[in-house]
Design a protein around this motif. Structure first.
Motif, PDB file in Angstrom:
ATOM      1  N   UNK A   1       0.828  -1.196   0.000  1.00 17.37           N
ATOM      2  CA  UNK A   1       0.000   0.000   0.000  1.00 17.37           C
ATOM      3  C   UNK A   1       0.868   1.253   0.000  1.00 17.37           C
ATOM      4  N   UNK A   2       1.835   1.326   0.902  1.00 18.82           N
ATOM      5  CA  UNK A   2       2.699   2.495   0.986  1.00 18.82           C
ATOM      6  C   UNK A   2       3.532   2.674  -0.274  1.00 18.82           C
ATOM      7  N   UNK A   3       4.080   1.582  -0.799  1.00 18.65           N
ATOM      8  CA  UNK A   3       4.899   1.669  -2.013  1.00 18.65           C
ATOM      9  C   UNK A   3       4.089   2.176  -3.201  1.00 18.65           C
ATOM     10  N   UNK A   4       2.901   1.609  -3.378  1.00 21.48           N
ATOM     11  CA  UNK A   4       2.089   1.971  -4.548  1.00 21.48           C
ATOM     12  C   UNK A   4       1.519   3.384  -4.418  1.00 21.48           C
ATOM     13  N   UNK A   5       1.178   3.804  -3.202  1.00 25.49           N
ATOM     14  CA  UNK A   5       0.707   5.180  -3.020  1.00 25.49           C
ATOM     15  C   UNK A   5       1.839   6.174  -3.244  1.00 25.49           C
ATOM     16  N   UNK A   6       3.040   5.797  -2.869  1.00 27.53           N
ATOM     17  CA  UNK A   6       4.203   6.659  -3.097  1.00 27.53           C
ATOM     18  C   UNK A   6       4.368   6.904  -4.597  1.00 27.53           C
ATOM     19  N   UNK A   7       4.231   5.845  -5.392  1.00 30.83           N
ATOM     20  CA  UNK A   7       4.365   5.958  -6.845  1.00 30.83           C
ATOM     21  C   UNK A   7       3.184   6.732  -7.430  1.00 30.83           C
ATOM     22  N   UNK A   8       1.961   6.370  -7.047  1.00 30.66           N
ATOM     23  CA  UNK A   8       0.753   6.987  -7.612  1.00 30.66           C
ATOM     24  C   UNK A   8       0.703   8.492  -7.346  1.00 30.66           C
ATOM     25  N   UNK A   9       1.044   8.892  -6.141  1.00 26.18           N
ATOM     26  CA  UNK A   9       0.939  10.302  -5.756  1.00 26.18           C
ATOM     27  C   UNK A   9       2.247  11.060  -5.960  1.00 26.18           C
ATOM     28  N   UNK A  10       3.256  10.369  -6.530  1.00 24.54           N
ATOM     29  CA  UNK A  10       4.565  10.956  -6.810  1.00 24.54           C
ATOM     30  C   UNK A  10       5.164  11.603  -5.562  1.00 24.54           C
ATOM     31  N   UNK A  11       5.143  10.855  -4.468  1.00 23.22           N
ATOM     32  CA  UNK A  11       5.661  11.357  -3.199  1.00 23.22           C
ATOM     33  C   UNK A  11       7.145  11.059  -3.063  1.00 23.22           C
ATOM     34  N   UNK A  12       7.902  12.018  -2.570  1.00 24.06           N
ATOM     35  CA  UNK A  12       9.299  11.781  -2.226  1.00 24.06           C
ATOM     36  C   UNK A  12       9.335  11.223  -0.808  1.00 24.06           C
ATOM     37  N   UNK A  13      10.495  10.785  -0.374  1.00 24.57           N
ATOM     38  CA  UNK A  13      10.635  10.293   0.991  1.00 24.57           C
ATOM     39  C   UNK A  13      10.275  11.388   1.987  1.00 24.57           C
ATOM     40  N   UNK A  14      10.699  12.619   1.693  1.00 25.34           N
ATOM     41  CA  UNK A  14      10.385  13.749   2.579  1.00 25.34           C
ATOM     42  C   UNK A  14       8.872  13.995   2.638  1.00 25.34           C
ATOM     43  N   UNK A  15       8.201  13.873   1.479  1.00 22.49           N
ATOM     44  CA  UNK A  15       6.741  14.031   1.445  1.00 22.49           C
ATOM     45  C   UNK A  15       6.074  12.968   2.322  1.00 22.49           C
ATOM     46  N   UNK A  16       6.564  11.738   2.217  1.00 23.16           N
ATOM     47  CA  UNK A  16       5.978  10.650   2.999  1.00 23.16           C
ATOM     48  C   UNK A  16       6.197  10.873   4.494  1.00 23.16           C
ATOM     49  N   UNK A  17       7.375  11.360   4.858  1.00 22.96           N
ATOM     50  CA  UNK A  17       7.646  11.653   6.264  1.00 22.96           C
ATOM     51  C   UNK A  17       6.717  12.755   6.771  1.00 22.96           C
ATOM     52  N   UNK A  18       6.447  13.739   5.912  1.00 27.28           N
ATOM     53  CA  UNK A  18       5.528  14.834   6.263  1.00 27.28           C
ATOM     54  C   UNK A  18       4.103  14.310   6.445  1.00 27.28           C
ATOM     55  N   UNK A  19       3.676  13.428   5.541  1.00 19.97           N
ATOM     56  CA  UNK A  19       2.335  12.829   5.633  1.00 19.97           C
ATOM     57  C   UNK A  19       2.210  12.028   6.925  1.00 19.97           C
ATOM     58  N   UNK A  20       3.234  11.249   7.240  1.00 19.93           N
ATOM     59  CA  UNK A  20       3.217  10.461   8.477  1.00 19.93           C
ATOM     60  C   UNK A  20       3.186  11.374   9.696  1.00 19.93           C
ATOM     61  N   UNK A  21       3.908  12.487   9.637  1.00 23.71           N
ATOM     62  CA  UNK A  21       3.894  13.458  10.728  1.00 23.71           C
ATOM     63  C   UNK A  21       2.494  14.051  10.884  1.00 23.71           C
ATOM     64  N   UNK A  22       1.837  14.362   9.752  1.00 27.60           N
ATOM     65  CA  UNK A  22       0.457  14.868   9.785  1.00 27.60           C
ATOM     66  C   UNK A  22      -0.489  13.828  10.390  1.00 27.60           C
ATOM     67  N   UNK A  23      -0.175  12.552  10.174  1.00 25.12           N
ATOM     68  CA  UNK A  23      -0.990  11.462  10.707  1.00 25.12           C
ATOM     69  C   UNK A  23      -0.744  11.208  12.181  1.00 25.12           C
ATOM     70  N   UNK A  24       0.282  11.842  12.730  1.00 30.80           N
ATOM     71  CA  UNK A  24       0.529  11.715  14.165  1.00 30.80           C
ATOM     72  C   UNK A  24       1.570  10.679  14.541  1.00 30.80           C
ATOM     73  N   UNK A  25       2.493  10.378  13.633  1.00 28.20           N
ATOM     74  CA  UNK A  25       3.538   9.410  13.948  1.00 28.20           C
ATOM     75  C   UNK A  25       4.874   9.938  13.420  1.00 28.20           C
ATOM     76  N   UNK A  26       5.883   9.929  14.286  1.00 23.97           N
ATOM     77  CA  UNK A  26       7.221  10.394  13.907  1.00 23.97           C
ATOM     78  C   UNK A  26       8.062   9.191  13.493  1.00 23.97           C
ATOM     79  N   UNK A  27       8.605   9.252  12.282  1.00 25.23           N
ATOM     80  CA  UNK A  27       9.371   8.145  11.723  1.00 25.23           C
ATOM     81  C   UNK A  27      10.679   8.692  11.157  1.00 25.23           C
ATOM     82  N   UNK A  28      11.748   7.930  11.300  1.00 29.15           N
ATOM     83  CA  UNK A  28      13.020   8.353  10.706  1.00 29.15           C
ATOM     84  C   UNK A  28      13.061   7.900   9.247  1.00 29.15           C
ATOM     85  N   UNK A  29      13.984   8.507   8.501  1.00 29.67           N
ATOM     86  CA  UNK A  29      14.147   8.156   7.099  1.00 29.67           C
ATOM     87  C   UNK A  29      14.536   6.684   6.957  1.00 29.67           C
ATOM     88  N   UNK A  30      15.351   6.191   7.875  1.00 29.36           N
ATOM     89  CA  UNK A  30      15.786   4.795   7.843  1.00 29.36           C
ATOM     90  C   UNK A  30      14.642   3.825   8.063  1.00 29.36           C
TER      91      UNK A  30
END
Length: 170
Positions: free
Chosen positions: A106-135
């Protein structure tokens, strides 16, 4: 989290209309009617957590193949049809063999579909209420079997979909 719930949350987050859902399923290779989409998008009536959800006239259970087809259709819907390369098969093998890897896919395919960068995904996760490292995110996006692969849990996927809703609906 079951596949129907993922579709319900994804539809809400990206504000996808019913006719567009039919179109996306079609692009992914699954023919469904508008009525069937509505049955897929209804919450199942579960008496017990451990009992298997049964299909009835008001509910259609979304299996892994159907969810993957929808996500493939979403990629085509958002990014356009891509011509396969000569060495690439026309219809790729399904990625999800086990239930465990649905959230990772799900995460991989949404990343491709929405053309999200790693930074975008980290921002989305932060908006969702979870802090995640790049690793950590990189480990979730890896192929199963890789030594650094990490399985994506339901809570993580839920927070990601919540973050998408915050980003795309505000």
């Amino acid at each position: 989290m079951e596949n129907n719930d993922i579709l319900i949350r994804l539809r809400y987050a990206l504000d996808i209309k019913n006719k567009d859902m039919v179109e996306i399923f079609k692009l992914g290779g699954v023919e469904v009617t508008k009525e069937e989409v509505l049955k897929i998008l209804t919450k199942s009536k579960e008496d017990n957590e451990e009992e298997e959800v049964v299909e009835d006239e008001n509910h259609i259970k979304c299996n892994n193949k159907m969810l993957e087809s929808f996500l493939n259709g979403l990629i085509t819907y958002k990014r356009g049809k891509q011509d396969p390369k000569p060495e690439q098969p026309a219809n790729p093998e399904p990625v999800v063999q086990q239930k465990d890897h649905v959230n990772n896919m799900l995460l991989k395919k949404l990343k491709v579909a929405l053309q999200l960068t790693t930074e975008d995904m980290l921002e989305v996760l932060d908006d969702g209420g979870i802090a995640v490292s790049k690793g950590e995110l990189g480990a979730i996006l890896r192929k199963p079997g890789h030594r650094n692969y990490k399985e994506c849990g339901d809570n993580f996927a839920r927070k990601f979909l919540k973050g998408l809703a915050v980003k795309y609906r505000s």
